[in-house]
Enzyme design. Structure first.
Site, PDB file in Angstrom:
ATOM      1  N   GLY A 361       0.820  -1.198   0.000  1.00 42.59           N
ATOM      2  CA  GLY A 361       0.000   0.000   0.000  1.00 42.59           C
ATOM      3  C   GLY A 361       0.855   1.250   0.000  1.00 42.59           C
ATOM      4  O   GLY A 361       2.077   1.191   0.152  1.00 42.59           O
ATOM      5  N   PRO A 363       2.506   4.936   1.219  1.00 40.55           N
ATOM      6  CA  PRO A 363       3.112   5.298   2.512  1.00 40.55           C
ATOM      7  C   PRO A 363       2.081   5.891   3.466  1.00 40.55           C
ATOM      8  O   PRO A 363       1.154   6.586   3.072  1.00 40.55           O
ATOM      9  CB  PRO A 363       4.169   6.344   2.124  1.00 40.55           C
ATOM     10  CG  PRO A 363       4.433   6.121   0.675  1.00 40.55           C
ATOM     11  CD  PRO A 363       3.145   5.638   0.092  1.00 40.55           C
ATOM     12  N   GLY A 364       2.269   5.595   4.750  1.00 42.29           N
ATOM     13  CA  GLY A 364       1.460   6.224   5.778  1.00 42.29           C
ATOM     14  C   GLY A 364       0.145   5.567   6.082  1.00 42.29           C
ATOM     15  O   GLY A 364      -0.674   6.148   6.802  1.00 42.29           O
ATOM     16  N   VAL A 365      -0.099   4.339   5.571  1.00 41.63           N
ATOM     17  CA  VAL A 365      -1.380   3.686   5.831  1.00 41.63           C
ATOM     18  C   VAL A 365      -1.295   2.706   6.993  1.00 41.63           C
ATOM     19  O   VAL A 365      -2.276   2.041   7.308  1.00 41.63           O
ATOM     20  CB  VAL A 365      -1.898   2.969   4.563  1.00 41.63           C
ATOM     21  CG1 VAL A 365      -2.189   3.972   3.467  1.00 41.63           C
ATOM     22  CG2 VAL A 365      -0.915   1.910   4.102  1.00 41.63           C
ATOM     23  N   GLY A 366      -0.104   2.574   7.626  1.00 46.57           N
ATOM     24  CA  GLY A 366       0.009   1.751   8.822  1.00 46.57           C
ATOM     25  C   GLY A 366       0.570   0.373   8.605  1.00 46.57           C
ATOM     26  O   GLY A 366       0.312  -0.527   9.408  1.00 46.57           O
ATOM     27  N   LYS A 367       1.383   0.165   7.561  1.00 47.50           N
ATOM     28  CA  LYS A 367       1.920  -1.167   7.295  1.00 47.50           C
ATOM     29  C   LYS A 367       2.918  -1.590   8.381  1.00 47.50           C
ATOM     30  O   LYS A 367       2.844  -2.707   8.909  1.00 47.50           O
ATOM     31  CB  LYS A 367       2.593  -1.184   5.916  1.00 47.50           C
ATOM     32  CG  LYS A 367       1.670  -0.834   4.758  1.00 47.50           C
ATOM     33  CD  LYS A 367       2.352  -0.999   3.426  1.00 47.50           C
ATOM     34  CE  LYS A 367       3.544  -0.066   3.272  1.00 47.50           C
ATOM     35  NZ  LYS A 367       3.157   1.359   3.276  1.00 47.50           N
ATOM     36  N   THR A 368       3.847  -0.709   8.695  1.00 49.88           N
ATOM     37  CA  THR A 368       4.872  -1.064   9.682  1.00 49.88           C
ATOM     38  C   THR A 368       4.280  -1.201  11.076  1.00 49.88           C
ATOM     39  O   THR A 368       4.577  -2.156  11.815  1.00 49.88           O
ATOM     40  CB  THR A 368       5.989  -0.008   9.674  1.00 49.88           C
ATOM     41  OG1 THR A 368       6.522   0.111   8.351  1.00 49.88           O
ATOM     42  CG2 THR A 368       7.096  -0.389  10.636  1.00 49.88           C
ATOM     43  N   SER A 684      -3.680   3.066 -18.664  1.00 52.25           N
ATOM     44  CA  SER A 684      -5.046   3.296 -18.190  1.00 52.25           C
ATOM     45  C   SER A 684      -5.582   4.673 -18.524  1.00 52.25           C
ATOM     46  O   SER A 684      -6.729   4.978 -18.191  1.00 52.25           O
ATOM     47  CB  SER A 684      -5.108   3.087 -16.666  1.00 52.25           C
ATOM     48  OG  SER A 684      -4.261   4.000 -16.005  1.00 52.25           O
ATOM     49  N   LYS A 727      -7.796   4.370  -7.093  1.00 55.14           N
ATOM     50  CA  LYS A 727      -8.380   5.382  -7.970  1.00 55.14           C
ATOM     51  C   LYS A 727      -9.760   5.822  -7.475  1.00 55.14           C
ATOM     52  O   LYS A 727     -10.093   7.012  -7.546  1.00 55.14           O
ATOM     53  CB  LYS A 727      -8.479   4.826  -9.398  1.00 55.14           C
ATOM     54  CG  LYS A 727      -7.118   4.594 -10.040  1.00 55.14           C
ATOM     55  CD  LYS A 727      -7.225   3.965 -11.412  1.00 55.14           C
ATOM     56  CE  LYS A 727      -5.855   3.723 -12.026  1.00 55.14           C
ATOM     57  NZ  LYS A 727      -5.946   3.084 -13.358  1.00 55.14           N
TER      58      LYS A 727
END
Length: 787
Positions: A361, A363-368, A684, A727
């Site tokens: 995903g 950056p900044g969506v909470g993966k780590t 696209s 999108k």
């Protein structure tokens, strides 16, 4: 060496003409020394017959001084000597024993054949006798005594000989003859007539020789002491070992005994214990001063520190795990369900090998941070390893012990830090691993991330298989395109598309605002951020898929409140729409949708980037020309091909679109995608480019709040695209209400949660014809298509 009897008893009469013999060493008066020469026999015999007298003169070096004395290259001052003895050697050379007599100056050359003969003149000597000369002589004698004591070459009798010289001049000549000095300096002493000056020169040379011998003696003493100490310890250890063997009481050092007891108490696998015992036996037989001793010692420490059989134990409570995941992260229901499912399977079947989850995903969506929550919910240790920029395979597998400073790879280093063999091990930024001449780290990760073979992972440093099958590996990535397919095949991919505005609001209220309030030392009651102001921060000050910039903006607001409190303001004001600009400044982002699509030749497309979804305006204009298509905006090759395909479809469907057949014959078209500093590529945008060309030539204006995406073919088919979730989120953030998608992407929308698509209308198209009326408004009656 100089003669030890009275020089006045020696016959020192010097003829006016003497044979001159060139030599490569300086001879001084009173000096008795052997000499080898290759001069013809006739010259030597004649010299002996004529009175045993020779004139010895040093040859100049041609590179230093020009030749003198008829080009013979001789110094002008030499020493007259007496030939004491002459021996002829089997190889034709002669050995002479000569005694120095007096300093002489070479005059006119009498003859050169069969040997050199020249007139010689005595060199007058200025012999001062005063207190200064006496002091210099005593200093020289003291220095010479030290030199004789330190020199390994000079005998002790040399100092006794110096004590018994008849005068200071003889002392000076004796000492300078024994010193190691350059040839030029010795010749300078020979040529100096003043005794005072000669004593100065020789004293200086003697002091330098004394310092050199002292330094050499000191270095030799230190080296000898070190060697003696090491040899003494070695011999004592050998004797002690022999005595203990004879008595049957073979003992070990405290260090070896401590290691042996640690190995006996450690929880090791059979292979690891065998390796530890083998290396310990080598260490016990090795001298501690050996270079390999510390290498083996470090290796044993690593074997003992690794958690071969040590695991984290804990009762798996699914309800508690679900609660922890909900406390740490808002939404992300798919990811949470997958984690709880893993825990449920592990509860039923504890020996199951852990899956390899990969969170993908923007950056900044909470993966780590999600990895930390997994460790907390499972009761395991957490280890994070950043893979960004790693290009050396040894970072994964370690270095072999043959290299200086070798260490295990970062996988085993992380397990040593965790202290257990089943932690949650996060491989962060796995899509940013590179490869160069040092190897390909992604190839090394194939074994690490394969549950079928990582139970025998072999590190180059340890060379003992380690079981990684109990480790729960979690990977994160921004994109999947840069991950090699074999590595991607070993992972279970979970997509984190980003957050809607409503989700960002909830995250800010539940997590971000309380965290920043605590970090800045304020109380919750002192920070009042109205929901309307928070919504404006989300829409007007940040534009992202994650929440990092949102947290920075909240931190700025809280920081300014903290400053007011520190300046003495008792009651902090609430932050609302009216005073938000006092904390964050002017609004950064505005909705340009209405203004940008108000005229023909502009449509709103949807794009995917590594930072999430974005809206993308596509603009076109025409001008008089000759059927040229100009493309700008940092478009990649695929995007340029999509533009040409769109133009070809429009030109092949002129009758259907109501355009004149020659509408393109006298014009040039310039198609531009703004934000030209940002490279763009991908197929696209094909449908959007076709719509912008139709809008330009038909004069039809695009509808407001409509975004579209899809790949186009020359036959007008709308093909499937990727990144639908990103999108759609970008369209919702930008205020769009209708999204045109390829019909084949309908399942992607059906899988999305309700908050993502709430209030949105989706139109699924299979051909370009189905898109035209959905995107473009009807043409005005006064418009002249194709003109």
């Amino acid at each position: 060496m100089a003669e030890d009897h009275d020089p006045e008893a020696v016959d020192i009469t010097i003829p006016e003409v003497l044979p001159v013999l060139p030599i490569n060493a300086v001879v001084f008066p009173y000096m008795l020394a052997p000499m080898a020469t290759e001069v013809e026999d006739a010259a030597l015999v004649d010299a002996v017959v004529s009175g045993d007298r020779l004139m010895l003169v040093v040859c100049r070096r041609p590179e230093e001084d020009p030749l003198s004395k008829e080009g013979l290259g001789l110094y002008e001052v030499g020493c007259a000597v007496r030939v004491q003895r002459m021996l002829q050697m089997p190889d034709g050379t002669h050995r002479l024993l000569i005694r120095g007599l007096l300093r002489q100056r070479v005059g006119e050359i009498a003859k050169t054949e069969p040997y050199l003969v020249a007139q010689v003149h005595s060199l007058p000597e200025v012999a001062e006798e005063n207190k200064e000369v006496e002091s210099l002589a005593q200093t020289l004698l003291g220095s010479f005594q030290q030199i004789v004591e330190l020199s390994p070459i000079l005998p002790d009798e040399a100092y006794l000989q110096a004590l018994n010289v008849p005068n200071h001049a003889a002392l000076c000549d004796l000492v300078v003859a024994t010193l190691e000095m350059p040839l030029g300096q010795k010749q300078k002493v020979l040529e100096t007539p003043s005794l005072h000056e000669r004593l100065h020169l020789v004293n200086e040379a003697a002091y330098q020789e004394q310092m050199r011998l002292q330094l050499a003696a000191q270095a030799s003493t230190e080296m000898r002491q070190q060697m003696e100490t090491a040899q003494r310890e070695h011999f004592l250890r050998q004797q002690l070992a022999a005595i203990q063997r004879e008595l049957g009481e073979a003992g070990e050092s405290d260090e070896i005994s401590d290691l042996r007891s640690r190995i006996a108490a450690a929880e090791l696998t059979a292979v690891a214990r065998e390796a530890a015992d083998r290396e310990l036996d080598r260490l016990a037989r090795m001298n501690p001063a050996a270079a390999e001793y510390s290498v083996i010692r470090t290796y044993l420490d690593w074997i003992l520190d690794l958690p071969w059989l040590k695991s984290s134990e804990g009762h798996i409570d699914l309800a508690a795990a679900q609660q922890i995941l909900d406390e740490d992260h808002y939404d992300l229901s798919d990811v949470k369900d997958r984690i709880v499912e893993y825990l449920a399977v592990r509860k039923i079947k504890p020996d199951i090998k852990g899956p390899i989850l990969c969170f993908v995903g923007p950056p900044g969506v909470g993966k780590t941070s999600l990895g930390r929550s997994i460790a907390r919910s499972t009761g395991r240790e957490f280890v994070r390893m950043s893979l960004g920029g790693i290009r050396d395979e040894a970072e994964i597998r370690g270095h072999r012990r043959t290299y200086v400073g070798a260490l295990p790879g970062r996988i085993l280093q992380g397990l040593r830090t965790a202290g257990t063999n089943n932690p949650v091990f996060m491989l962060d930024e796995i899509d940013k691993v590179g490869a160069d001449f040092r190897g390909d780290p992604t190839s090394a990760l194939l074994e690490v991330l394969d549950p079928a073979q990582n139970d025998t992972f072999s590190d180059h440093y340890m060379e003992v298989p380690f079981d990684l099958s109990h480790v729960m590996f979690v990977c994160t990535a921004n994109v999947l395109g840069t991950i090699p397919p074999p590595l991607l095949d070993r992972m279970e991919v979970l997509h984190l598309p980003g957050y809607t505005d409503e989700e960002k609001t909830q995250i800010a209220q539940r997590y971000l605002i309380p965290r920043q309030t605590e970090e800045h030392g304020l109380k919750p009651a002192q920070v009042k951020l109205h929901k309307a102001a928070l919504a404006k921060i989300i829409r007007g000050y940040t534009r992202e898929a994650g929440v990092r910039n949102l947290e920075r903006s909240i931190a700025t607001v809280v920081r300014k409140l903290t400053r007011r409190l520190a300046e003495g303001e008792e009651k902090l004001p609430p932050v609302g729409l009216k005073n938000l600009d006092e904390f964050l400044g002017p609004q950064q982002f505005y909705s340009e949708l209405a203004e940008r699509i108000a005229s023909p030749g502009v449509v709103c497309g949807l794009a995917w980037t590594q930072a999430g979804g974005e809206i993308l305006f596509v603009e076109a204009t025409k001008m008089p020309g000759k059927e040229n298509l100009v493309l700008t905006g940092q478009l990649g090759d695929v995007m340029q091909e999509s533009a040409r395909a769109a133009l070809s479809w429009v030109r092949s469907n002129t009758e259907k679109l109501g355009l004149a057949e020659d509408f393109f014959s006298k014009v040039d078209v310039h198609l531009h995608v703004p934000a030209g500093a940002t490279p763009k590529d991908g197929p696209s945008a094909g449908v959007a480019m076709a719509m912008v060309l139709i809008s330009l030539f038909t004069g039809r204006v695009a509808r407001g709040k409509v975004g579209l995406t899809g790949e186009i073919t020359l036959r007008g088919k709308v093909m499937r695209i990727g990144g639908v979730k990103e999108k759609v989120l970008a369209a919702k953030r930008a205020g769009l209400r209708t999204v045109i998608l390829p019909a084949e992407n309908k399942p992607d929308v059906l899988e999305m949660d309700e908050p993502f698509i709430e209030g949105m209308t989706f139109v699924y198209a299979s051909t370009v014809d189905q898109v035209i009326d959905e995107v473009l408004k009807p043409a005005k009656k006064s418009s002249r298509p194709g003109q």
